[in-house]
Design a protein around this motif. Sequence first.
Motif, PDB file in Angstrom:
ATOM      1  N   VAL A 254       0.845  -1.205   0.000  1.00 36.01           N
ATOM      2  CA  VAL A 254       0.000   0.000   0.000  1.00 36.01           C
ATOM      3  C   VAL A 254       0.878   1.251   0.000  1.00 36.01           C
ATOM      4  N   GLN A 255       1.869   1.253   0.862  1.00 35.34           N
ATOM      5  CA  GLN A 255       2.773   2.403   0.970  1.00 35.34           C
ATOM      6  C   GLN A 255       3.523   2.645  -0.334  1.00 35.34           C
ATOM      7  N   ILE A 256       4.005   1.570  -0.945  1.00 32.90           N
ATOM      8  CA  ILE A 256       4.769   1.714  -2.192  1.00 32.90           C
ATOM      9  C   ILE A 256       3.880   2.259  -3.301  1.00 32.90           C
ATOM     10  N   VAL A 257       2.669   1.731  -3.422  1.00 32.75           N
ATOM     11  CA  VAL A 257       1.753   2.205  -4.461  1.00 32.75           C
ATOM     12  C   VAL A 257       1.553   3.708  -4.346  1.00 32.75           C
ATOM     13  N   GLU A 258       1.318   4.189  -3.145  1.00 29.23           N
ATOM     14  CA  GLU A 258       1.021   5.610  -2.990  1.00 29.23           C
ATOM     15  C   GLU A 258       2.280   6.466  -3.037  1.00 29.23           C
ATOM     16  N   ASP A 259       3.410   5.912  -2.625  1.00 30.70           N
ATOM     17  CA  ASP A 259       4.667   6.639  -2.784  1.00 30.70           C
ATOM     18  C   ASP A 259       5.032   6.798  -4.256  1.00 30.70           C
ATOM     19  N   CYS A 260       4.582   5.843  -5.067  1.00 33.47           N
ATOM     20  CA  CYS A 260       4.886   5.864  -6.500  1.00 33.47           C
ATOM     21  C   CYS A 260       3.842   6.625  -7.314  1.00 33.47           C
ATOM     22  N   GLY A 261       2.899   7.244  -6.645  1.00 35.01           N
ATOM     23  CA  GLY A 261       1.947   8.093  -7.354  1.00 35.01           C
ATOM     24  C   GLY A 261       0.597   7.485  -7.628  1.00 35.01           C
ATOM     25  N   GLY A 262       0.287   6.349  -7.009  1.00 36.07           N
ATOM     26  CA  GLY A 262      -1.022   5.740  -7.162  1.00 36.07           C
ATOM     27  C   GLY A 262      -1.920   6.030  -5.972  1.00 36.07           C
ATOM     28  N   SER A 263      -3.180   5.636  -6.085  1.00 35.96           N
ATOM     29  CA  SER A 263      -4.150   5.808  -5.008  1.00 35.96           C
ATOM     30  C   SER A 263      -4.841   4.467  -4.776  1.00 35.96           C
ATOM     31  N   VAL A 264      -4.621   3.886  -3.596  1.00 39.94           N
ATOM     32  CA  VAL A 264      -5.318   2.641  -3.250  1.00 39.94           C
ATOM     33  C   VAL A 264      -6.707   3.031  -2.756  1.00 39.94           C
ATOM     34  N   VAL A 265      -7.701   2.800  -3.580  1.00 47.37           N
ATOM     35  CA  VAL A 265      -9.062   3.253  -3.260  1.00 47.37           C
ATOM     36  C   VAL A 265      -9.944   2.127  -2.730  1.00 47.37           C
ATOM     37  N   GLY A 266      -9.431   0.893  -2.764  1.00 40.29           N
ATOM     38  CA  GLY A 266     -10.241  -0.210  -2.268  1.00 40.29           C
ATOM     39  C   GLY A 266      -9.394  -1.367  -1.793  1.00 40.29           C
ATOM     40  N   PHE A 267      -9.871  -2.008  -0.728  1.00 43.35           N
ATOM     41  CA  PHE A 267      -9.263  -3.226  -0.194  1.00 43.35           C
ATOM     42  C   PHE A 267     -10.335  -4.312  -0.222  1.00 43.35           C
ATOM     43  N   GLU A 268     -10.147  -5.308  -1.052  1.00 38.55           N
ATOM     44  CA  GLU A 268     -11.134  -6.392  -1.139  1.00 38.55           C
ATOM     45  C   GLU A 268     -11.050  -7.351   0.029  1.00 38.55           C
ATOM     46  N   SER A 269      -9.985  -7.294   0.784  1.00 38.13           N
ATOM     47  CA  SER A 269      -9.639  -8.316   1.770  1.00 38.13           C
ATOM     48  C   SER A 269     -10.627  -8.424   2.923  1.00 38.13           C
ATOM     49  N   CYS A 270     -10.424  -9.458   3.743  1.00 36.77           N
ATOM     50  CA  CYS A 270     -11.373  -9.763   4.823  1.00 36.77           C
ATOM     51  C   CYS A 270     -11.285  -8.797   5.993  1.00 36.77           C
ATOM     52  N   GLY A 271     -10.322  -7.887   5.985  1.00 36.56           N
ATOM     53  CA  GLY A 271     -10.285  -6.846   7.002  1.00 36.56           C
ATOM     54  C   GLY A 271     -10.918  -5.558   6.527  1.00 36.56           C
ATOM     55  N   ALA A 272     -11.467  -5.584   5.301  1.00 35.44           N
ATOM     56  CA  ALA A 272     -11.960  -4.342   4.703  1.00 35.44           C
ATOM     57  C   ALA A 272     -13.342  -4.548   4.081  1.00 35.44           C
ATOM     58  N   TYR A 273     -13.420  -4.480   2.726  1.00 33.34           N
ATOM     59  CA  TYR A 273     -14.740  -4.503   2.093  1.00 33.34           C
ATOM     60  C   TYR A 273     -15.443  -5.844   2.254  1.00 33.34           C
ATOM     61  N   LYS A 274     -14.684  -6.898   2.235  1.00 31.07           N
ATOM     62  CA  LYS A 274     -15.262  -8.236   2.378  1.00 31.07           C
ATOM     63  C   LYS A 274     -15.979  -8.389   3.722  1.00 31.07           C
ATOM     64  N   ALA A 275     -15.543  -7.609   4.714  1.00 31.44           N
ATOM     65  CA  ALA A 275     -16.138  -7.689   6.052  1.00 31.44           C
ATOM     66  C   ALA A 275     -17.353  -6.787   6.203  1.00 31.44           C
ATOM     67  N   ALA A 276     -17.591  -5.909   5.223  1.00 35.52           N
ATOM     68  CA  ALA A 276     -18.601  -4.869   5.423  1.00 35.52           C
ATOM     69  C   ALA A 276     -19.736  -4.880   4.402  1.00 35.52           C
ATOM     70  N   PHE A 277     -19.568  -5.544   3.273  1.00 30.19           N
ATOM     71  CA  PHE A 277     -20.546  -5.391   2.199  1.00 30.19           C
ATOM     72  C   PHE A 277     -21.820  -6.205   2.417  1.00 30.19           C
ATOM     73  N   ASP A 278     -21.818  -7.132   3.356  1.00 31.69           N
ATOM     74  CA  ASP A 278     -22.942  -8.043   3.572  1.00 31.69           C
ATOM     75  C   ASP A 278     -23.437  -7.919   5.010  1.00 31.69           C
ATOM     76  N   GLN A 279     -24.741  -8.027   5.204  1.00 31.14           N
ATOM     77  CA  GLN A 279     -25.341  -7.866   6.522  1.00 31.14           C
ATOM     78  C   GLN A 279     -26.013  -9.161   6.979  1.00 31.14           C
ATOM     79  N   VAL A 280     -26.242  -9.265   8.284  1.00 30.22           N
ATOM     80  CA  VAL A 280     -27.004 -10.381   8.851  1.00 30.22           C
ATOM     81  C   VAL A 280     -28.491 -10.063   8.722  1.00 30.22           C
ATOM     82  N   ASP A 281     -29.266 -11.016   8.229  1.00 32.65           N
ATOM     83  CA  ASP A 281     -30.711 -10.856   8.082  1.00 32.65           C
ATOM     84  C   ASP A 281     -31.344 -10.647   9.461  1.00 32.65           C
ATOM     85  N   VAL A 282     -32.180  -9.614   9.589  1.00 31.67           N
ATOM     86  CA  VAL A 282     -32.777  -9.296  10.893  1.00 31.67           C
ATOM     87  C   VAL A 282     -34.152  -9.933  11.071  1.00 31.67           C
TER      88      VAL A 282
END
Length: 381
Positions: A254-282
Motif C-alpha cells: 500500500v505504501q509503495i503504491v502511494e509513494d509511487c503516485g497511485g491511489s489505493v481506493v479499495g481493499f477487497e480483503s477480509c479486514g476491509a470490504y469483504k467484512a462490510a458489504f454483507d449484513q445479517v438478516d434481521v
Amino acid sequence: MRPKLMKEFEALREKNVMDIKKAKTEGKRVVGMYCLYSPAEIAVAAGAIPVTLCGTRQDPIPAAEKVLPRNLCPLIKSSYGFAATDTCPYFHFADLLIAETTCDGKKKMYELLAEFKPMQILQLPQKQDGVEAADYWYTEVKKLKNRLEAEFAVTITDHDLRDAISLLNDERRCLKELQDMCQLKPSPISGMDLLTVLFLRGFCSDKREAISMVDNLILELKDMVSHGLSPFTAKTPRILLAGVPVGLGSHKVVQIVEDCGGSVVGFESCGAYKAAFDQVDVVKEPLQAIAEKYLRTPCSCMSPNQGRFELVVRMVDEFKIDGIIDLTWQACHTYNVESFSLKKYIQEKKQTPFLQIETDYSESDVEQLKVRIEAFLEMIR
C-alpha cells in the motif's frame, strides 16, 4: 491533505490497550478472534468484548520460527509469535480464542496455540452452497454459542442475539459507507489512512464508540469533498488491492503504491470490504441468520469461490478501478492458486490491468516491489 480526525484514530494505538486493560479489571470477558469467519455477534450476545488479535508484524516472526517452519505464511508465524512472546495485549487479556480451519497451516498452528489459551475452533465446510454445508456450519456456530455460555456461565437468548446483530450490522454499515467514500474521484482519503482506520478500530473495546468515530470521519470526508479537497487528483491511477488481509506492519505494498503516485481506493480483503458489504438478516431466526451470513464470506479457502470473483468485478465498477494488485503472502497456497483464476475472470469480464504480487512481511524485497509497481502504474497511465 489529511482528515483532521486521523489524529484521533492514530491515538487508538495506546487508547485501545488501556481500554482493554480497564475492561479486564472491571471483570469483563474478552474473546480474541483471528478471522472474519468468527461470528462477533455471539461473543457480544454473551456479554463479552470481541477483539481482533495481532498478526500483521514482522517483529515476532523470529520467535515463531523457533517452533514453526520458516517457509510458512507470515500471517501464521506472526500470530503465533505474538502469542509465544506475550507481546499482543489483546491476546494476553483474552479469556477465550475463536479460531477457524481456513488453511492447513493455521489448523496445525492452532494446536500449538491451544497451550496458551482456551480455544474454540470452528470447523469450516469446504464449500458454501448446498444444504449439507449450511447445516454443518450452523452446527459449528451453535457449538460456539454453547461453548461461550458454558465458559462464561451465561444464557444467550434470541433477544441477546438480535441486539448483537443490530450492533454489528451498524458497524458494517459505517465501515462500508466509509470505504464507499473512495468511490469518489478523486478519493478524499489515502489508502494508508483508510487502512489505519480499518485496522485500529478492530482493537476497540467499545464498538459504539468506534462506530461514532467512523461516522464522524465520514462527515469530515464529505465536507472535504464539498470543498474540493483530496490528497490526489482525478488523474491519479486508482488501484484495488485484492487478496490476503493487510494491516499496519504488513502495509508495504500500500505504501509503495502511494509513494509511487497511485491511489489505493479499495481493499477487497477480509479486514476491509469483504467484512462490510454483507449484513445479517434481521428477520430470520437469529442464530440461523448469523450462520448464513458468515458462510457467505467469499474466502479463497472455499472451493469454488465464485463470490469473490463477483465481488472484485463489482468493486472494479463501483470504485472506478484502473488496475488490480492481487496480493499473496508467501506460502498462502489458496490465494496464490486462485490468483490465476481471478486474473482470467477479470480479463474476460473487464480487461482491467492485473498484477499479482507474492511477498512476506519483511522489507527485503521493497526495492524489487517498487520497480514492479512503478512499471504497473506507468502502464496504466
